[in-house]
Design a protein around this motif. Sequence first.
Motif, PDB file in Angstrom:
ATOM      1  N   GLU A  79       0.907  -1.153  -0.037  1.00 18.44           N
ATOM      2  CA  GLU A  79       0.078  -0.021  -0.058  1.00 18.44           C
ATOM      3  C   GLU A  79       0.998   1.348  -0.306  1.00 18.44           C
ATOM      4  O   GLU A  79       0.562   2.274  -0.676  1.00 18.44           O
ATOM      5  CB  GLU A  79      -0.933  -0.057   1.119  1.00 18.44           C
TER       6      GLU A  79
ATOM      7  N   GLN B 206       2.204   1.590  -3.422  1.00 21.03           N
ATOM      8  CA  GLN B 206       1.123   2.185  -4.390  1.00 21.03           C
ATOM      9  C   GLN B 206       1.008   3.684  -3.958  1.00 21.03           C
ATOM     10  O   GLN B 206       0.930   4.479  -5.108  1.00 21.03           O
ATOM     11  CB  GLN B 206      -0.260   1.391  -4.057  1.00 21.03           C
ATOM     12  N   ALA B 207       0.802   4.036  -2.834  1.00 17.49           N
ATOM     13  CA  ALA B 207       0.554   5.533  -2.398  1.00 17.49           C
ATOM     14  C   ALA B 207       1.817   6.490  -2.972  1.00 17.49           C
ATOM     15  O   ALA B 207       1.796   7.464  -3.701  1.00 17.49           O
ATOM     16  CB  ALA B 207       0.605   5.555  -1.020  1.00 17.49           C
TER      17      ALA B 207
ATOM     18  N   LYS C 249       3.672   5.646  -5.787  1.00 20.92           N
ATOM     19  CA  LYS C 249       3.741   5.646  -7.080  1.00 20.92           C
ATOM     20  C   LYS C 249       2.587   6.676  -7.535  1.00 20.92           C
ATOM     21  O   LYS C 249       2.745   7.247  -8.581  1.00 20.92           O
ATOM     22  CB  LYS C 249       3.300   4.418  -7.701  1.00 20.92           C
ATOM     23  N   GLU C 250       1.329   6.782  -6.734  1.00 24.65           N
ATOM     24  CA  GLU C 250       0.300   7.757  -7.349  1.00 24.65           C
ATOM     25  C   GLU C 250       0.311   9.088  -7.215  1.00 24.65           C
ATOM     26  O   GLU C 250      -0.238   9.758  -7.662  1.00 24.65           O
ATOM     27  CB  GLU C 250      -1.012   6.882  -6.713  1.00 24.65           C
ATOM     28  N   GLY C 251       0.736   9.443  -5.795  1.00 25.57           N
ATOM     29  CA  GLY C 251       0.796  10.785  -5.650  1.00 25.57           C
ATOM     30  C   GLY C 251       1.788  11.454  -5.094  1.00 25.57           C
ATOM     31  O   GLY C 251       2.838  10.864  -4.221  1.00 25.57           O
ATOM     32  N   SER C 252       2.134  12.823  -5.220  1.00 24.46           N
ATOM     33  CA  SER C 252       3.219  13.258  -4.621  1.00 24.46           C
ATOM     34  C   SER C 252       2.993  13.600  -2.855  1.00 24.46           C
ATOM     35  O   SER C 252       4.152  14.079  -2.397  1.00 24.46           O
ATOM     36  CB  SER C 252       3.389  14.910  -5.205  1.00 24.46           C
TER      37      SER C 252
END
Length: 94
Positions: free
Chosen positions: A59, A62-63, A65-68
């Motif tokens: 998790e 994934q976090a 990778k997805e957001g700054s």
Amino acid sequence: MKNWFRLIIAAELIVIATLQATFWSDEEGIRKVWQLEQEIAQQKTVVAERQLRNRMLSEEVQALKEGSEAIEERARLDLGLIREGETFFYLLDK
């Protein structure tokens, strides 16, 4: 003919009794089974803990990778990131 059947049944009963005695009294018998069951239970606990840890790490990856926001939070905590115009306060415990 009946005597042969009785002899065969008697021999089978002796073999079964010997195997049962060995199973219940030998160190490699039931005690070993109980020990292995305990080890399996311990391993299941370890596996469950590691699965939870892996899920949390997944998790987090994934976090990242997805957001700054996650990257910024990580930089603030691990690297001491301070943005321009922000004031840094360092509080010490007594």
